[in-house]
Design an enzyme around this catalytic site. Structure first.
Site, PDB file in Angstrom:
ATOM      1  N   TYR A   1     -16.896  -9.587  -9.687  1.00 50.99           N
ATOM      2  CA  TYR A   1     -16.529  -9.542 -10.832  1.00 50.99           C
ATOM      3  C   TYR A   1     -16.577 -10.373 -12.085  1.00 50.99           C
ATOM      4  CZ  TYR A   1     -12.819  -8.089  -7.139  1.00 50.99           C
ATOM      5  OH  TYR A   1     -12.216  -7.532  -6.447  1.00 50.99           O
TER       6      TYR A   1
ATOM      7  N   HIS B   1     -11.929  -7.005 -17.367  1.00 50.95           N
ATOM      8  CA  HIS B   1     -10.647  -8.094 -17.030  1.00 50.95           C
ATOM      9  C   HIS B   1     -11.446  -9.495 -16.576  1.00 50.95           C
ATOM     10  CE1 HIS B   1      -7.143  -7.128 -15.883  1.00 50.95           C
ATOM     11  NE2 HIS B   1      -7.560  -7.132 -15.036  1.00 50.95           N
TER      12      HIS B   1
ATOM     13  N   TYR C   1      -7.084 -15.157  -8.357  1.00 56.16           N
ATOM     14  CA  TYR C   1      -7.396 -13.759  -8.760  1.00 56.16           C
ATOM     15  C   TYR C   1      -6.038 -13.330 -10.182  1.00 56.16           C
ATOM     16  CZ  TYR C   1      -9.801 -12.544  -5.131  1.00 56.16           C
ATOM     17  OH  TYR C   1     -11.505 -12.786  -4.653  1.00 56.16           O
TER      18      TYR C   1
ATOM     19  N   ASN D   1      -4.276 -11.497 -11.322  1.00 56.36           N
ATOM     20  CA  ASN D   1      -2.107 -11.041 -11.080  1.00 56.36           C
ATOM     21  C   ASN D   1      -1.365 -12.195 -10.622  1.00 56.36           C
ATOM     22  OD1 ASN D   1      -2.717  -8.625 -11.845  1.00 56.36           O
ATOM     23  ND2 ASN D   1      -2.182  -7.687 -10.019  1.00 56.36           N
TER      24      ASN D   1
END
EC number: 3.1.1.29
Length: 183
Positions: free
Chosen positions: A15, A20, A67, A69
């Site tokens: 990532y 993001h 993460y 969320n």
């Protein structure tokens, strides 16, 4: 006075260079201005943490390991551990509602559909914190899902342009630290 800078992103190498994770990348870049300071994994606070002393006080940087969320879990744990006032929290987050490279500083703002911001607001029971929203734009093609876009890698052009974004972010971060920002 202790201040908390929360970088929103996802842990894991896969990532690192995704839209993001621009919050993580921005925090890394801001931290470079304080030589010799690095993030350390702190499992009990669900985060990687770095502490710096500035002329305005202690600044704690975190990269939650929960993460995007679920960012609120880590933010609340760190806020309570260090007894930080909600209005002394700055969240670095990607913003698909801003064109790539635009940086915006706001307090007591909504989430704009960002699930990490929503998680933080729910965990804190307040949105009285500051947000440094980092524009990543929207997909050029209609057939690209927004979730795929934000989890997608930066283009070569964006990788070049990100340096200007970091310069603007540093200026707004400095204003926030000194209390000279405007909402």
């Amino acid at each position: 006075m202790t201040m908390l800078v929360v970088a929103i992103g996802n842990p894991g190498r896969q990532y690192t260079w995704t839209r993001h994770n621009i919050g993580f990348l921005c925090a890394d870049r801001l931290l470079q201005e304080f030589s010799g300071v690095h993030f350390k994994e702190t499992p009990k606070l669900f985060s990687d943490i770095a502490k710096v002393e500035s002329s305005q006080g202690t600044v704690i940087f975190i990269k939650p390991r929960t993460y995007v969320n679920l960012s609120g879990k880590a933010v609340l744990a760190v806020k309570e551990y260090y007894n930080i006032a909600t209005d002394r929290i700055l969240v670095l987050a990607d913003d698909v509602n801003q064109p790539f490279g635009k940086v915006r500083l706001r307090q007591s703002a909504g989430g704009g559909g960002h699930k990490g911001i929503k998680s933080i607001t729910q965990s804190l029971g307040s949105n009285d914190y500051w947000q440094l929203r980092l524009g990543v734009g929207r997909p050029q093609r209609e057939d690209v899902e927004l979730s795929d876009f934000v989890l997608g890698q930066f283009t070569e052009e964006e990788q070049i342009g990100i340096q200007s974004l970091f310069i603007e972010a540093w200026a707004l971060f400095s204003q926030w630290c000194s209390g000279t920002q405007t909402a």
